[in-house]
Design an enzyme around this catalytic site. Structure first.
Site, PDB file in Angstrom:
ATOM      1  N   TYR A 116      11.833  -3.855  -7.110  1.00  0.00           N
ATOM      2  CA  TYR A 116      10.558  -3.411  -7.796  1.00  0.00           C
ATOM      3  C   TYR A 116       9.261  -2.516  -7.494  1.00  0.00           C
ATOM      4  O   TYR A 116       8.942  -2.001  -8.111  1.00  0.00           O
ATOM      5  CB  TYR A 116       9.607  -5.103  -7.796  1.00  0.00           C
ATOM      6  CG  TYR A 116       7.912  -5.302  -8.209  1.00  0.00           C
ATOM      7  CD1 TYR A 116       8.090  -5.227  -9.501  1.00  0.00           C
ATOM      8  CD2 TYR A 116       7.393  -4.888  -7.717  1.00  0.00           C
ATOM      9  CE1 TYR A 116       7.040  -5.279 -10.052  1.00  0.00           C
ATOM     10  CE2 TYR A 116       6.275  -4.587  -7.935  1.00  0.00           C
ATOM     11  CZ  TYR A 116       5.711  -4.929  -9.346  1.00  0.00           C
ATOM     12  OH  TYR A 116       4.358  -4.976  -9.850  1.00  0.00           O
TER      13      TYR A 116
ATOM     14  N   GLY B 224      -0.683   1.178  -5.299  1.00  0.00           N
ATOM     15  CA  GLY B 224      -1.333   0.724  -4.903  1.00  0.00           C
ATOM     16  C   GLY B 224      -2.899   0.803  -5.946  1.00  0.00           C
ATOM     17  O   GLY B 224      -2.882   2.229  -5.917  1.00  0.00           O
TER      18      GLY B 224
ATOM     19  N   CYS C 212       0.771  -1.260  -0.300  1.00  0.00           N
ATOM     20  CA  CYS C 212       0.074  -0.346   0.030  1.00  0.00           C
ATOM     21  C   CYS C 212       0.963   1.396   0.204  1.00  0.00           C
ATOM     22  O   CYS C 212       2.212   1.204   0.404  1.00  0.00           O
ATOM     23  CB  CYS C 212      -1.131   0.385   1.069  1.00  0.00           C
ATOM     24  SG  CYS C 212      -1.555  -1.108   1.367  1.00  0.00           S
TER      25      CYS C 212
ATOM     26  N   ASN D  41       0.311   0.685   6.079  1.00  0.00           N
ATOM     27  CA  ASN D  41       1.733  -0.115   5.046  1.00  0.00           C
ATOM     28  C   ASN D  41       2.450  -1.152   6.104  1.00  0.00           C
ATOM     29  O   ASN D  41       2.820  -1.320   6.270  1.00  0.00           O
ATOM     30  CB  ASN D  41       2.191   0.583   4.485  1.00  0.00           C
ATOM     31  CG  ASN D  41       2.769  -0.017   3.319  1.00  0.00           C
ATOM     32  OD1 ASN D  41       4.330   0.843   2.880  1.00  0.00           O
ATOM     33  ND2 ASN D  41       2.591  -1.434   2.954  1.00  0.00           N
ATOM     34  N   GLY D  42       1.864  -2.747   5.230  1.00  0.00           N
ATOM     35  CA  GLY D  42       2.291  -3.463   5.948  1.00  0.00           C
ATOM     36  C   GLY D  42       1.637  -4.692   6.080  1.00  0.00           C
ATOM     37  O   GLY D  42       0.676  -4.894   5.728  1.00  0.00           O
TER      38      GLY D  42
HETATM   39  P1  AMP Z   1       5.258 -13.998 -12.279  1.00  0.00           P
HETATM   40  O1  AMP Z   1       6.541 -14.983 -12.715  1.00  0.00           O
HETATM   41  O2  AMP Z   1       4.426 -14.149 -13.794  1.00  0.00           O
HETATM   42  O3  AMP Z   1       4.422 -14.477 -11.491  1.00  0.00           O
HETATM   43  O4  AMP Z   1       4.988 -12.204 -12.791  1.00  0.00           O
HETATM   44  C1  AMP Z   1       6.316 -11.565 -12.538  1.00  0.00           C
HETATM   45  C2  AMP Z   1       6.120 -11.225 -12.895  1.00  0.00           C
HETATM   46  O5  AMP Z   1       5.546  -9.653 -11.578  1.00  0.00           O
HETATM   47  C3  AMP Z   1       7.487  -9.990 -12.414  1.00  0.00           C
HETATM   48  O6  AMP Z   1       7.970  -9.031 -14.321  1.00  0.00           O
HETATM   49  C4  AMP Z   1       8.081  -8.780 -11.903  1.00  0.00           C
HETATM   50  O7  AMP Z   1       8.216  -6.885 -11.905  1.00  0.00           O
HETATM   51  C5  AMP Z   1       6.561  -8.358 -11.614  1.00  0.00           C
HETATM   52  N1  AMP Z   1       5.974  -8.590  -9.801  1.00  0.00           N
HETATM   53  C6  AMP Z   1       7.371  -8.873  -8.810  1.00  0.00           C
HETATM   54  N2  AMP Z   1       6.448  -8.776  -7.320  1.00  0.00           N
HETATM   55  C7  AMP Z   1       5.602  -8.040  -7.540  1.00  0.00           C
HETATM   56  C8  AMP Z   1       4.757  -7.938  -6.354  1.00  0.00           C
HETATM   57  N3  AMP Z   1       4.644  -8.574  -5.256  1.00  0.00           N
HETATM   58  N4  AMP Z   1       3.054  -7.916  -6.957  1.00  0.00           N
HETATM   59  C9  AMP Z   1       3.037  -7.563  -8.662  1.00  0.00           C
HETATM   60  N5  AMP Z   1       3.947  -8.020  -9.487  1.00  0.00           N
HETATM   61  C10 AMP Z   1       4.710  -8.126  -8.787  1.00  0.00           C
END
Ligand code: AMP
Length: 472
Positions: free
Chosen positions: A248, A33, A7, A107-108
Protein backbone atom coordinates in the site's frame (compact mmCIF):
# COMPACT_ATOMS: atom_id res chain seq x y z
CA UNK A 1 3.12 9.92 22.82
CA UNK A 2 2.57 9.38 19.17
CA UNK A 3 2.94 5.71 18.63
CA UNK A 4 2.36 5.63 14.91
CA UNK A 5 4.46 7.62 12.53
CA UNK A 6 4.16 7.05 8.82
CA UNK A 7 6.33 9.68 7.27
CA UNK A 8 8.68 10.78 4.54
CA UNK A 9 12.24 11.94 5.12
CA UNK A 10 14.58 13.72 2.74
CA UNK A 11 18.14 15.03 2.91
CA UNK A 12 20.52 16.85 0.58
CA UNK A 13 24.16 17.88 0.90
CA UNK A 14 26.34 19.85 -1.49
CA UNK A 15 23.75 21.48 -3.79
CA UNK A 16 22.89 25.09 -4.54
CA UNK A 17 19.31 25.79 -3.46
CA UNK A 18 19.18 22.71 -1.24
CA UNK A 19 15.82 23.89 0.12
CA UNK A 20 14.34 24.02 -3.39
CA UNK A 21 15.52 20.47 -3.99
CA UNK A 22 14.03 19.31 -0.70
CA UNK A 23 10.77 21.03 -1.61
CA UNK A 24 10.52 19.03 -4.84
CA UNK A 25 11.56 15.84 -3.08
CA UNK A 26 8.94 16.32 -0.37
CA UNK A 27 6.36 17.08 -3.07
CA UNK A 28 7.04 13.65 -4.62
CA UNK A 29 6.80 12.06 -1.17
CA UNK A 30 3.49 13.72 -0.27
CA UNK A 31 1.68 10.36 -0.22
CA UNK A 32 3.74 9.35 2.85
CA UNK A 33 2.45 12.21 4.96
CA UNK A 34 -0.08 15.00 4.55
CA UNK A 35 -0.42 16.52 7.98
CA UNK A 36 2.63 18.74 8.08
CA UNK A 37 5.94 19.44 6.40
CA UNK A 38 9.23 21.02 7.39
CA UNK A 39 12.70 21.82 6.04
CA UNK A 40 15.82 22.78 8.01
CA UNK A 41 18.88 24.04 6.10
CA UNK A 42 22.42 25.08 6.91
CA UNK A 43 24.77 27.45 5.08
CA UNK A 44 27.76 26.16 7.03
CA UNK A 45 27.49 28.61 9.88
CA UNK A 46 23.80 29.34 10.38
CA UNK A 47 20.77 27.07 10.45
CA UNK A 48 17.38 28.08 8.98
CA UNK A 49 14.02 26.40 9.48
CA UNK A 50 10.46 26.42 8.24
CA UNK A 51 7.63 24.08 9.10
CA UNK A 52 3.86 24.21 9.15
CA UNK A 53 0.70 22.16 9.10
CA UNK A 54 -0.67 21.26 5.68
CA UNK A 55 0.40 19.95 2.30
CA UNK A 56 3.82 20.73 0.82
CA UNK A 57 2.20 23.05 -1.74
CA UNK A 58 0.71 25.12 1.08
CA UNK A 59 3.57 25.07 3.57
CA UNK A 60 6.20 26.66 1.29
CA UNK A 61 6.29 29.55 -1.15
CA UNK A 62 9.21 31.03 -3.09
CA UNK A 63 9.94 33.60 -0.40
CA UNK A 64 10.11 30.94 2.31
CA UNK A 65 12.39 28.75 0.24
CA UNK A 66 14.69 31.73 -0.49
CA UNK A 67 15.02 32.31 3.24
CA UNK A 68 16.13 28.70 3.75
CA UNK A 69 19.73 29.31 2.72
CA UNK A 70 22.57 26.88 2.31
CA UNK A 71 23.82 23.85 0.44
CA UNK A 72 22.54 21.23 2.85
CA UNK A 73 19.20 20.42 4.38
CA UNK A 74 16.83 17.82 5.73
CA UNK A 75 13.05 17.68 5.30
CA UNK A 76 10.06 15.76 6.53
CA UNK A 77 6.39 15.11 5.75
CA UNK A 78 4.28 13.85 8.58
CA UNK A 79 1.31 11.58 8.18
CA UNK A 80 -2.09 12.68 9.35
CA UNK A 81 -3.49 10.42 12.00
CA UNK A 82 -6.67 11.01 13.92
CA UNK A 83 -4.75 11.94 17.05
CA UNK A 84 -3.96 15.34 18.39
CA UNK A 85 -2.27 17.70 16.00
CA UNK A 86 0.31 19.87 17.60
CA UNK A 87 2.72 22.27 15.94
CA UNK A 88 5.36 21.16 18.48
CA UNK A 89 5.32 17.76 16.79
CA UNK A 90 6.12 19.05 13.29
CA UNK A 91 9.45 17.73 12.07
CA UNK A 92 12.32 18.18 11.46
CA UNK A 93 12.88 18.84 15.14
CA UNK A 94 15.71 21.31 15.80
CA UNK A 95 17.49 21.75 19.14
CA UNK A 96 20.57 23.41 20.56
CA UNK A 97 22.97 21.33 22.58
CA UNK A 98 26.64 21.19 23.48
CA UNK A 99 27.66 20.38 19.88
CA UNK A 100 25.57 23.28 18.55
CA UNK A 101 22.39 22.97 16.55
CA UNK A 102 21.16 19.54 15.52
CA UNK A 103 17.96 18.67 13.65
CA UNK A 104 16.36 15.29 13.02
CA UNK A 105 13.67 13.89 10.76
CA UNK A 106 12.38 10.42 11.55
CA UNK A 107 10.33 7.76 9.78
CA UNK A 108 9.39 4.84 11.98
CA UNK A 109 8.52 4.20 15.57
CA UNK A 110 10.73 3.55 18.59
CA UNK A 111 9.14 0.83 20.67
CA UNK A 112 11.06 1.82 23.82
CA UNK A 113 10.50 5.58 23.54
CA UNK A 114 8.13 5.68 26.52
CA UNK A 115 10.63 3.95 28.80
CA UNK A 116 13.54 6.07 27.59
CA UNK A 117 11.61 9.28 28.02
CA UNK A 118 10.33 8.39 31.46
CA UNK A 119 13.82 7.57 32.65
CA UNK A 120 15.16 10.88 31.35
CA UNK A 121 12.26 12.83 32.85
CA UNK A 122 12.96 11.29 36.24
CA UNK A 123 16.49 12.51 35.74
CA UNK A 124 15.28 16.08 35.12
CA UNK A 125 14.92 16.29 31.34
CA UNK A 126 12.25 18.53 29.88
CA UNK A 127 10.40 17.57 26.68
CA UNK A 128 8.44 19.93 24.47
CA UNK A 129 6.84 17.53 22.00
CA UNK A 130 5.21 14.12 22.18
CA UNK A 131 7.29 12.50 19.46
CA UNK A 132 9.81 9.75 19.90
CA UNK A 133 12.22 11.74 17.71
CA UNK A 134 12.77 14.16 20.58
CA UNK A 135 13.80 11.22 22.74
CA UNK A 136 16.58 10.53 20.23
CA UNK A 137 17.81 14.13 20.36
CA UNK A 138 17.97 13.94 24.15
CA UNK A 139 20.00 10.75 23.98
CA UNK A 140 22.44 12.45 21.61
CA UNK A 141 22.68 15.59 23.77
CA UNK A 142 23.39 13.52 26.90
CA UNK A 143 26.07 11.38 25.29
CA UNK A 144 29.62 11.86 26.57
CA UNK A 145 31.20 10.41 23.45
CA UNK A 146 33.96 12.40 21.75
CA UNK A 147 32.59 13.13 18.27
CA UNK A 148 29.19 13.90 16.80
CA UNK A 149 29.13 10.58 14.95
CA UNK A 150 29.97 8.68 18.14
CA UNK A 151 27.29 10.57 20.04
CA UNK A 152 24.69 9.63 17.42
CA UNK A 153 25.86 6.03 17.37
CA UNK A 154 25.61 5.78 21.14
CA UNK A 155 22.08 7.20 21.04
CA UNK A 156 20.98 4.85 18.29
CA UNK A 157 22.30 1.85 20.18
CA UNK A 158 19.83 2.66 22.99
CA UNK A 159 16.84 2.91 20.65
CA UNK A 160 14.74 -0.12 19.74
CA UNK A 161 12.27 -0.43 16.91
CA UNK A 162 11.97 1.15 13.50
CA UNK A 163 13.93 4.20 12.47
CA UNK A 164 15.05 5.65 9.18
CA UNK A 165 16.62 8.97 10.14
CA UNK A 166 18.25 12.05 8.69
CA UNK A 167 20.18 14.48 10.89
CA UNK A 168 21.48 17.94 10.08
CA UNK A 169 24.18 19.90 11.88
CA UNK A 170 25.74 23.12 10.63
CA UNK A 171 28.26 21.27 8.46
CA UNK A 172 26.85 17.86 7.60
CA UNK A 173 23.88 15.64 6.85
CA UNK A 174 23.81 12.20 8.43
CA UNK A 175 21.51 9.33 7.43
CA UNK A 176 20.96 6.24 9.58
CA UNK A 177 18.81 3.14 9.55
CA UNK A 178 17.89 0.64 12.27
CA UNK A 179 19.55 -2.81 12.15
CA UNK A 180 16.28 -4.48 11.08
CA UNK A 181 15.73 -2.27 8.05
CA UNK A 182 12.02 -1.83 8.85
CA UNK A 183 11.48 1.37 6.87
CA UNK A 184 13.10 2.23 3.55
CA UNK A 185 15.82 4.84 3.04
CA UNK A 186 17.89 5.26 -0.09
CA UNK A 187 20.88 7.26 -1.31
CA UNK A 188 21.23 9.12 -4.60
CA UNK A 189 23.57 11.46 -6.46
CA UNK A 190 22.78 14.76 -8.09
CA UNK A 191 26.00 15.86 -9.79
CA UNK A 192 28.38 16.49 -6.89
CA UNK A 193 25.55 16.54 -4.38
CA UNK A 194 24.32 13.65 -2.24
CA UNK A 195 20.64 13.06 -1.61
CA UNK A 196 18.78 10.71 0.69
CA UNK A 197 15.06 9.90 0.64
CA UNK A 198 12.43 7.48 1.88
CA UNK A 199 11.61 6.48 -1.69
CA UNK A 200 13.41 6.85 -5.00
CA UNK A 201 10.49 8.71 -6.63
CA UNK A 202 11.91 11.76 -4.82
CA UNK A 203 15.11 11.41 -6.88
CA UNK A 204 13.33 11.31 -10.25
CA UNK A 205 11.70 14.71 -9.76
CA UNK A 206 15.06 16.40 -9.03
CA UNK A 207 17.00 14.51 -11.71
CA UNK A 208 19.13 12.58 -9.20
CA UNK A 209 20.25 9.01 -9.79
CA UNK A 210 19.49 6.21 -7.38
CA UNK A 211 22.62 4.71 -5.84
CA UNK A 212 21.64 2.22 -3.16
CA UNK A 213 19.81 1.78 0.12
CA UNK A 214 21.24 2.99 3.37
CA UNK A 215 22.16 -0.41 4.83
CA UNK A 216 20.49 -1.54 8.06
CA UNK A 217 22.81 -0.51 10.90
CA UNK A 218 24.66 1.99 8.70
CA UNK A 219 25.47 5.67 9.30
CA UNK A 220 26.13 7.74 6.16
CA UNK A 221 27.95 11.00 6.93
CA UNK A 222 27.60 13.50 4.09
CA UNK A 223 29.94 16.46 4.51
CA UNK A 224 32.42 18.63 2.65
CA UNK A 225 35.27 16.09 2.75
CA UNK A 226 33.18 13.52 0.84
CA UNK A 227 30.85 10.85 2.18
CA UNK A 228 31.82 8.47 4.97
CA UNK A 229 29.97 5.24 5.46
CA UNK A 230 30.14 3.89 9.02
CA UNK A 231 28.53 0.96 10.83
CA UNK A 232 26.87 1.77 14.11
CA UNK A 233 25.42 -1.73 14.49
CA UNK A 234 25.66 -5.11 12.88
CA UNK A 235 22.58 -5.63 10.70
CA UNK A 236 20.08 -8.02 12.31
CA UNK A 237 20.65 -11.61 11.19
CA UNK A 238 17.17 -11.57 9.69
CA UNK A 239 15.98 -8.30 8.17
CA UNK A 240 12.48 -7.09 8.92
CA UNK A 241 11.57 -4.88 5.98
CA UNK A 242 7.95 -3.76 6.07
CA UNK A 243 6.01 -5.75 3.46
CA UNK A 244 3.21 -3.16 3.66
CA UNK A 245 5.45 -0.72 1.76
CA UNK A 246 4.83 -2.93 -1.28
CA UNK A 247 1.14 -3.56 -0.59
CA UNK A 248 0.00 0.00 0.00
CA UNK A 249 2.38 2.61 1.20
CA UNK A 250 5.09 3.26 -1.39
CA UNK A 251 4.49 4.74 -4.82
CA UNK A 252 4.58 2.21 -7.69
CA UNK A 253 7.23 4.27 -9.50
CA UNK A 254 9.63 3.94 -6.55
CA UNK A 255 12.42 1.53 -5.87
CA UNK A 256 12.09 0.33 -2.31
CA UNK A 257 14.19 -2.31 -0.49
CA UNK A 258 16.04 -2.73 -3.78
CA UNK A 259 12.94 -3.77 -5.77
CA UNK A 260 10.55 -1.90 -8.06
CA UNK A 261 7.26 -1.38 -6.28
CA UNK A 262 5.28 -1.65 -9.52
CA UNK A 263 6.78 -5.06 -10.27
CA UNK A 264 6.10 -6.47 -6.82
CA UNK A 265 2.58 -5.06 -6.77
CA UNK A 266 1.76 -6.66 -10.14
CA UNK A 267 3.03 -9.97 -8.81
CA UNK A 268 0.68 -9.63 -5.84
CA UNK A 269 -2.21 -9.31 -8.31
CA UNK A 270 -1.09 -12.25 -10.41
CA UNK A 271 -0.64 -14.48 -7.41
CA UNK A 272 -4.03 -13.37 -6.06
CA UNK A 273 -5.63 -14.41 -9.37
CA UNK A 274 -3.96 -17.83 -9.16
CA UNK A 275 -5.17 -18.30 -5.59
CA UNK A 276 -8.72 -17.08 -6.16
CA UNK A 277 -9.86 -17.53 -9.76
CA UNK A 278 -13.53 -16.76 -10.35
CA UNK A 279 -15.92 -16.75 -13.27
CA UNK A 280 -16.41 -13.02 -13.92
CA UNK A 281 -16.62 -10.41 -16.70
CA UNK A 282 -14.33 -7.56 -15.63
CA UNK A 283 -11.67 -6.56 -13.10
CA UNK A 284 -11.75 -3.14 -11.47
CA UNK A 285 -9.46 -1.51 -8.92
CA UNK A 286 -10.19 0.71 -5.97
CA UNK A 287 -8.13 3.60 -7.30
CA UNK A 288 -5.33 4.59 -6.90
CA UNK A 289 -3.66 2.36 -4.37
CA UNK A 290 -4.93 -0.89 -5.92
CA UNK A 291 -4.48 -0.08 -9.62
CA UNK A 292 -1.29 -2.05 -10.07
CA UNK A 293 -2.51 -5.08 -8.11
CA UNK A 294 -5.70 -5.11 -10.20
CA UNK A 295 -3.65 -4.93 -13.42
CA UNK A 296 -1.71 -8.00 -12.30
CA UNK A 297 -4.95 -9.79 -11.48
CA UNK A 298 -6.43 -8.94 -14.89
CA UNK A 299 -3.28 -10.06 -16.73
CA UNK A 300 -3.24 -13.42 -14.99
CA UNK A 301 -6.97 -14.09 -15.16
CA UNK A 302 -7.23 -12.88 -18.78
CA UNK A 303 -10.18 -10.71 -17.80
CA UNK A 304 -10.45 -7.11 -19.06
CA UNK A 305 -9.23 -4.40 -16.67
CA UNK A 306 -11.82 -1.63 -16.57
CA UNK A 307 -12.12 1.71 -14.82
CA UNK A 308 -15.30 1.08 -12.85
CA UNK A 309 -14.65 3.60 -10.09
CA UNK A 310 -13.48 7.16 -10.57
CA UNK A 311 -11.64 8.84 -7.75
CA UNK A 312 -11.93 12.54 -7.08
CA UNK A 313 -8.35 13.63 -6.43
CA UNK A 314 -9.26 17.03 -5.08
CA UNK A 315 -10.84 15.95 -1.83
CA UNK A 316 -8.88 17.67 0.92
CA UNK A 317 -8.37 16.08 4.26
CA UNK A 318 -10.46 18.69 5.99
CA UNK A 319 -13.52 18.89 3.76
CA UNK A 320 -16.70 19.93 5.50
CA UNK A 321 -19.71 17.67 5.66
CA UNK A 322 -22.61 19.40 3.87
CA UNK A 323 -25.91 19.58 5.77
CA UNK A 324 -27.78 17.54 3.18
CA UNK A 325 -25.04 14.89 3.05
CA UNK A 326 -26.33 11.48 2.05
CA UNK A 327 -25.40 8.16 3.59
CA UNK A 328 -21.81 7.08 2.97
CA UNK A 329 -20.96 10.65 1.90
CA UNK A 330 -17.33 10.34 3.03
CA UNK A 331 -16.69 7.50 0.58
CA UNK A 332 -19.06 8.89 -2.08
CA UNK A 333 -17.21 12.17 -2.20
CA UNK A 334 -14.07 10.24 -3.11
CA UNK A 335 -15.39 7.47 -5.39
CA UNK A 336 -18.11 7.41 -8.03
CA UNK A 337 -19.13 4.31 -10.01
CA UNK A 338 -19.05 4.26 -13.82
CA UNK A 339 -22.44 2.81 -14.62
CA UNK A 340 -21.66 2.07 -18.26
CA UNK A 341 -18.81 -0.16 -17.12
CA UNK A 342 -20.49 -1.92 -14.22
CA UNK A 343 -24.07 -2.44 -15.37
CA UNK A 344 -25.04 -6.11 -15.45
CA UNK A 345 -21.42 -7.24 -15.04
CA UNK A 346 -19.90 -9.83 -12.74
CA UNK A 347 -17.19 -7.67 -11.28
CA UNK A 348 -13.90 -8.63 -9.60
CA UNK A 349 -13.09 -5.72 -7.27
CA UNK A 350 -9.44 -5.60 -6.24
CA UNK A 351 -8.30 -3.67 -3.17
CA UNK A 352 -4.90 -3.67 -1.48
CA UNK A 353 -6.09 -4.24 2.08
CA UNK A 354 -9.01 -4.21 4.47
CA UNK A 355 -8.31 -2.49 7.76
CA UNK A 356 -11.55 -1.72 9.61
CA UNK A 357 -13.76 -2.76 6.72
CA UNK A 358 -15.87 0.39 6.83
CA UNK A 359 -14.60 1.88 3.55
CA UNK A 360 -15.15 -1.35 1.66
CA UNK A 361 -18.65 -1.84 3.03
CA UNK A 362 -19.67 1.56 1.68
CA UNK A 363 -17.87 0.98 -1.61
CA UNK A 364 -19.69 -2.30 -2.13
CA UNK A 365 -23.02 -0.54 -1.86
CA UNK A 366 -21.81 2.15 -4.29
CA UNK A 367 -20.65 -0.48 -6.82
CA UNK A 368 -23.93 -2.34 -6.40
CA UNK A 369 -25.86 0.88 -7.10
CA UNK A 370 -23.65 1.29 -10.17
CA UNK A 371 -25.36 -1.81 -11.56
CA UNK A 372 -22.88 -4.64 -10.83
CA UNK A 373 -24.61 -8.04 -11.03
CA UNK A 374 -22.07 -9.80 -8.82
CA UNK A 375 -19.17 -8.50 -6.70
CA UNK A 376 -16.15 -10.74 -6.12
CA UNK A 377 -13.78 -8.99 -3.77
CA UNK A 378 -10.07 -9.81 -3.96
CA UNK A 379 -7.60 -8.38 -1.46
CA UNK A 380 -3.88 -8.08 -2.29
CA UNK A 381 -2.78 -8.85 1.28
CA UNK A 382 -3.70 -11.36 4.00
CA UNK A 383 -6.21 -10.43 6.72
CA UNK A 384 -4.72 -7.74 8.98
CA UNK A 385 -5.12 -9.22 12.44
CA UNK A 386 -2.49 -7.29 14.44
CA UNK A 387 -1.51 -3.64 14.93
CA UNK A 388 1.81 -2.36 13.60
CA UNK A 389 4.31 -0.99 16.12
CA UNK A 390 6.97 -0.13 13.59
CA UNK A 391 5.56 2.91 11.83
CA UNK A 392 2.43 1.97 9.85
CA UNK A 393 -0.73 3.59 11.09
CA UNK A 394 -2.94 0.61 11.85
CA UNK A 395 -5.62 1.05 14.51
CA UNK A 396 -5.81 -0.98 17.72
CA UNK A 397 -6.43 -4.71 17.40
CA UNK A 398 -10.05 -4.40 18.38
CA UNK A 399 -10.74 -2.11 15.42
CA UNK A 400 -9.19 -4.49 12.88
CA UNK A 401 -12.11 -6.40 11.45
CA UNK A 402 -10.03 -9.51 10.73
CA UNK A 403 -8.82 -9.74 14.32
CA UNK A 404 -12.25 -10.88 15.44
CA UNK A 405 -14.08 -12.05 12.29
CA UNK A 406 -13.58 -15.00 9.97
CA UNK A 407 -13.27 -14.40 6.22
CA UNK A 408 -16.81 -15.73 5.80
CA UNK A 409 -18.14 -13.34 8.46
CA UNK A 410 -16.35 -10.43 6.76
CA UNK A 411 -17.81 -11.48 3.39
CA UNK A 412 -21.26 -11.41 4.90
CA UNK A 413 -20.67 -8.04 6.59
CA UNK A 414 -19.42 -6.50 3.35
CA UNK A 415 -22.27 -8.05 1.35
CA UNK A 416 -20.27 -9.52 -1.53
CA UNK A 417 -20.73 -12.76 -3.49
CA UNK A 418 -17.20 -13.91 -2.70
CA UNK A 419 -14.14 -12.67 -0.79
CA UNK A 420 -10.53 -13.84 -1.00
CA UNK A 421 -7.41 -12.53 0.65
CA UNK A 422 -3.90 -13.23 -0.64
CA UNK A 423 -2.18 -15.89 1.49
CA UNK A 424 0.91 -14.96 3.53
CA UNK A 425 2.97 -17.50 1.55
CA UNK A 426 1.62 -16.03 -1.68
CA UNK A 427 2.51 -12.53 -0.51
CA UNK A 428 6.06 -13.53 0.40
CA UNK A 429 6.53 -15.38 -2.89
CA UNK A 430 6.30 -11.98 -4.63
CA UNK A 431 9.47 -10.50 -3.09
CA UNK A 432 13.06 -11.50 -3.76
CA UNK A 433 14.13 -12.21 -0.18
CA UNK A 434 11.01 -13.45 1.59
CA UNK A 435 12.85 -14.29 4.84
CA UNK A 436 13.85 -10.66 5.27
CA UNK A 437 10.35 -9.18 5.69
CA UNK A 438 8.19 -8.32 8.68
CA UNK A 439 4.65 -9.72 8.34
CA UNK A 440 3.63 -9.16 11.96
CA UNK A 441 0.40 -7.37 11.02
CA UNK A 442 -0.80 -10.63 9.45
CA UNK A 443 0.69 -13.12 11.90
CA UNK A 444 1.26 -11.34 15.23
CA UNK A 445 4.88 -12.58 15.22
CA UNK A 446 6.53 -9.31 16.24
CA UNK A 447 10.24 -9.33 15.41
CA UNK A 448 11.06 -6.67 18.03
CA UNK A 449 9.08 -6.93 21.26
CA UNK A 450 6.65 -3.98 21.19
CA UNK A 451 5.85 -4.23 24.88
CA UNK A 452 8.11 -1.39 26.04
CA UNK A 453 9.01 -2.82 29.42
CA UNK A 454 6.20 -2.34 31.89
CA UNK A 455 3.94 -0.62 29.40
CA UNK A 456 2.65 -3.62 27.51
CA UNK A 457 -0.95 -2.47 27.58
CA UNK A 458 -0.01 1.04 26.51
CA UNK A 459 0.61 -0.17 23.02
CA UNK A 460 -2.55 -2.21 22.82
CA UNK A 461 -4.83 0.54 24.11
CA UNK A 462 -2.75 3.53 22.95
CA UNK A 463 -3.83 5.30 26.12
CA UNK A 464 -2.24 5.82 29.48
CA UNK A 465 1.23 6.53 28.18
CA UNK A 466 1.89 8.50 31.34
CA UNK A 467 1.77 12.13 32.24
CA UNK A 468 2.71 14.48 29.50
CA UNK A 469 2.13 12.02 26.70
CA UNK A 470 -0.35 12.47 23.96
CA UNK A 471 -3.06 9.87 23.96
CA UNK A 472 -4.74 9.03 20.72
P1 AMP B 1 -10.87 0.47 6.08
O1 AMP B 1 -10.96 -1.03 5.88
O2 AMP B 1 -12.18 1.16 5.94
O3 AMP B 1 -10.21 0.80 7.41
O4 AMP B 1 -9.92 1.07 4.95
C1 AMP B 1 -9.08 0.27 4.21
C2 AMP B 1 -8.46 1.10 3.12
O5 AMP B 1 -7.50 2.00 3.66
C3 AMP B 1 -7.73 0.20 2.13
O6 AMP B 1 -8.45 0.23 0.94
C4 AMP B 1 -6.37 0.82 1.94
O7 AMP B 1 -6.20 1.30 0.62
C5 AMP B 1 -6.30 1.96 2.91
N1 AMP B 1 -5.20 1.74 3.85
C6 AMP B 1 -4.61 0.60 4.19
N2 AMP B 1 -3.62 0.82 5.10
C7 AMP B 1 -3.60 2.13 5.34
C8 AMP B 1 -2.83 2.97 6.18
N3 AMP B 1 -1.88 2.48 6.95
N4 AMP B 1 -3.10 4.29 6.17
C9 AMP B 1 -4.08 4.79 5.41
N5 AMP B 1 -4.85 4.05 4.59
C10 AMP B 1 -4.63 2.73 4.56
Amino acid sequence: MKLKEECAVFGCQGADDAAGIAYLGLYALQHRGQESSGIVTSDGSRVYEHRDLGLVSKVYDRETLDRLRGRMCIGHNRYSTTGLTSTANIQPMLVDCKIGKIAVAHNGNLVNAVDLRRAMELDGSIFRSTTDSEVLLHLIARSRAGTLEEMIMEALSKARGAFSLVFLTKDRVIAARDPHGFRPLCLGRLGEAHVVASESCAFDIIGATYQREVAPGELCVLGEGGPRYLRWSEPAAKQNRCIFEFIYFSRPDSRVFGENVDKVRRKLGRRLAVESAVDADIVIAVPDSSNTIALGYAEESKLPFELGLIRNHYVGRTFIQPRQAMRDWDVRIKFNPVRGVLKGKRVVVVDDSIVRGSTMRKLVSIIRQGGAAEIHLRIGSPPITHSCFYGIDTPTRGELIASSHSVEAIREYLGVESLHYLSTEGLLSCVEEPDNYCVACFTGAYPVDPSDGTNKTVFESRTGCGDGFENE
